[in-house]
Design a protein around this motif. Structure first.
Motif, PDB file in Angstrom:
ATOM      1  N   GLY A   1       1.617-113.005 105.376  1.00  0.00           N
ATOM      2  CA  GLY A   1       0.508-113.802 104.857  1.00  0.00           C
ATOM      3  C   GLY A   1      -0.223-114.641 105.888  1.00  0.00           C
ATOM      4  N   SER A   2      -0.001-114.398 107.189  1.00  0.00           N
ATOM      5  CA  SER A   2      -0.646-115.214 108.213  1.00  0.00           C
ATOM      6  C   SER A   2      -1.885-114.510 108.751  1.00  0.00           C
ATOM      7  N   PHE A   3      -2.823-115.326 109.288  1.00  0.00           N
ATOM      8  CA  PHE A   3      -4.014-114.819 109.953  1.00  0.00           C
ATOM      9  C   PHE A   3      -4.047-115.371 111.365  1.00  0.00           C
ATOM     10  N   VAL A   4      -4.101-114.497 112.362  1.00  0.00           N
ATOM     11  CA  VAL A   4      -4.158-114.878 113.771  1.00  0.00           C
ATOM     12  C   VAL A   4      -5.518-114.444 114.303  1.00  0.00           C
ATOM     13  N   ALA A   5      -6.314-115.423 114.761  1.00  0.00           N
ATOM     14  CA  ALA A   5      -7.668-115.132 115.234  1.00  0.00           C
ATOM     15  C   ALA A   5      -7.624-114.236 116.469  1.00  0.00           C
ATOM     16  N   PRO A   6      -8.217-113.019 116.407  1.00  0.00           N
ATOM     17  CA  PRO A   6      -8.194-112.133 117.568  1.00  0.00           C
ATOM     18  C   PRO A   6      -9.161-112.565 118.660  1.00  0.00           C
ATOM     19  N   VAL A   7     -10.205-113.337 118.321  1.00  0.00           N
ATOM     20  CA  VAL A   7     -11.162-113.837 119.310  1.00  0.00           C
ATOM     21  C   VAL A   7     -11.462-115.292 118.973  1.00  0.00           C
ATOM     22  N   SER A   8     -11.932-116.030 119.975  1.00  0.00           N
ATOM     23  CA  SER A   8     -12.279-117.430 119.767  1.00  0.00           C
ATOM     24  C   SER A   8     -13.552-117.523 118.935  1.00  0.00           C
ATOM     25  N   GLY A   9     -13.649-118.567 118.128  1.00  0.00           N
ATOM     26  CA  GLY A   9     -14.847-118.762 117.323  1.00  0.00           C
ATOM     27  C   GLY A   9     -14.562-119.592 116.094  1.00  0.00           C
TER      28      GLY A   9
END
Length: 516
Positions: free
Chosen positions: A327-335
């Motif tokens: 259930g986690s979300f890890v940002a692949p790019v900055s923003g």
């Protein structure tokens, strides 16, 4: 069996003396001077016949007689409850001459019926109980056992048992852990500058006592700083530095800045005239391709063991940022990211939803750990923890695994014990006690750390200060393939650098100097 016969001389009497030599009784018979025919000869007590009062619980006897073969009947008295007077004496005569019935402790032995003592019962000790558990879990303690005066219990004026009802002995456990404690603060040091405003520091050490035997380390800062004011420096006006380069276009504007530090103004000097920031318009227009986009759509729900909401059915996952396993979300790019969700629940249920930031990741940097030659892996057994902490520890381990700090493993040659303490929030903080495992095997990385005095000297002339907090700093760096040595004895392995490893302060400082 005694078969010899002795004839006593004038001034002597026949005697019998018995002494308890458990489990047998020792008998001594013969003739002795009449002056020795008293119970005080055996025990120092007062009385006319039989045993002394202060030893009525002891199986011992000293009695005399004058008739032929009379000593075969001595020291062989029945209990008062038998209600039979001794045939060797005239109870009525003894009572009329010596008032023997008033001496209950002796009358019950020879004249219980005449003196009306047949119902008298003297108390006697029952067997000792088993030894209790030791009253401490470490160091030296005490064990206790007891007995009761119930074999039989005293009754109808009988004597109570003599001696203690309790008995103790020393029990010895393993040494207790020693938790670290702070020493007193040192005196404040001298000011870091000779004029204007500076900083003074003081320190304390974790040696009162030093932590030992898996004891907790000291928590808190080992030094403090305060502003100190010296005499004003000679007046010096401030001057602007060069403008920085233009930054990134944000909300239609570019920005750049400069600082009033070329030179910095003294306390009595003038500040720089003008503004420290410039802006100009810029265009945000950009043609995006699908490869520049990050979004996901998921539905349904499950609840993980750590009580996190999981949407297992993924419709779209552009950029692969959403992980449906936890259930986690890890940002692949900055923003900047936006999230929306629709959650339905019944009127009788309460749903608490939280969105938490994760720990940053310094890309392109992996921390190496170098071991000494011919090192033997250490696998330490798990320490026992209070039952009240177990569920909180399991929850925290699940959180750390979900956040990517830990990875669950099945086997490991290395295992470090953990130290778990409550935080002020009621949660549990888990730390590996690497002092007894990895740190002993490391080739410790060396790099000069900046001295506090140097840092304070650089800040002493400052007018504006900014604090950059890299939250859980070490955890931003991933460890390379040497991370097996970072396994704790719950069989979780650290994926990131962490506090407590001897090499990480130098590695962190070297990397910071490289970045900045």
């Amino acid at each position: 069996m005694c078969n010899s016969t002795a004839v006593c001389s004038t001034g002597q009497s026949c005697f019998v003396q018995t002494t308890q030599t458990s489990p047998a009784i020792r008998y001594e018979m013969g003739c002795q001077n009449n002056q020795l025919c008293t119970s005080s000869n055996l025990h120092g007590g007062a009385g006319i016949i039989g045993r002394a009062l202060n030893t009525r619980q002891v199986t011992a006897c000293h009695e005399c007689c004058l008739s032929d073969n009379c000593n075969e009947r001595l020291c062989a008295h029945r209990k008062p409850t038998a209600c039979i007077d001794s045939a060797s004496v005239d109870c009525a005569l003894l009572n009329s001459l010596l008032n023997v019935c008033t001496d209950v402790d002796h009358a019950k032995t020879i004249c219980p019926k005449y003196c009306g003592l047949c119902s008298l019962v003297d108390g006697n000790w029952a067997d000792w109980s088993t030894w209790s558990q030791c009253d401490v879990t470490c160091e030296s303690g005490t064990q206790l056992r007891t007995r009761t005066c119930t074999n039989p219990a005293p009754n109808n004026g009988g004597l109570d048992c003599v001696g203690s009802a309790n008995q103790t002995k020393v029990c010895v456990k393993e040494l207790c852990p020693v938790h670290g404690g702070w020493s007193t603060w040192t005196s404040w040091g001298s000011c870091s500058v000779s004029c204007d405003a500076g900083l003074a520091t003081r320190r304390r050490n974790c040696n009162n006592p030093k932590p030992d035997r898996f004891g907790d380390h000291c928590f808190g800062d080992s030094f403090e700083a305060r502003i100190c004011m010296q005499r004003p420096c000679a007046g010096k006006d401030g001057g602007w530095s060069e403008w920085s380069s233009w930054g990134v276009c944000e909300e239609g504007q570019l920005g750049r800045n400069r600082s009033c530090n070329n030179p910095e103004p003294s306390v009595s000097g003038k500040q720089c005239a003008g503004t420290d920031m410039q802006t100009k318009p810029c265009s945000l227009q950009k043609c995006y391709s699908r490869g520049d986009m990050v979004y996901f759509i998921a539905h349904s729900y499950e609840m993980s063991q750590a009580h996190y909401l999981i949407c297992p059915t993924v419709v779209d996952n552009v950029g692969n940022g959403y992980h449906s396993n936890n259930g986690s979300f890890v940002a692949p790019v900055s923003g900047q990211y936006s999230f929306s969700a629709q959650i339905c629940t019944s009127d009788t249920k309460t749903l608490d939803v939280q969105i938490r930031d994760g720990i940053g990741h310094a890309k392109g940097f992996k921390t190496p750990l170098t071991l000494k030659d011919d090192v033997t892996p250490k696998f330490m057994k798990a320490r026992s923890v209070p039952f009240s902490m177990k569920s909180k520890i399991e929850k925290e381990l699940n959180n750390l695994e979900r956040e990517g700090k830990f990875t669950k493993v099945n086997t490991s040659e290395w295992a470090t014990p953990i130290v778990s303490v409550f935080k002020s929030t009621g949660d549990v903080m888990i730390k590996g006690y690497f002092k007894v495992t990895v740190n002993q095997a490391l080739k410790v990385d060396k790099y000069p750390l900046p001295r506090v005095d140097d840092i304070f000297a650089n800040l002493s002339q400052g007018q504006k200060f900014t604090k950059l907090d890299s939250r859980q700093a070490y955890l931003h760096f991933e460890v390379d393939d040497s991370k097996e040595v970072l396994t704790i004895n719950t069989l979780y392995r650290y994926n990131r650098s962490l506090y407590g490893i001897a090499s990480f302060p130098a590695i962190w400082q070297r990397t910071m100097d490289t970045i900045f």
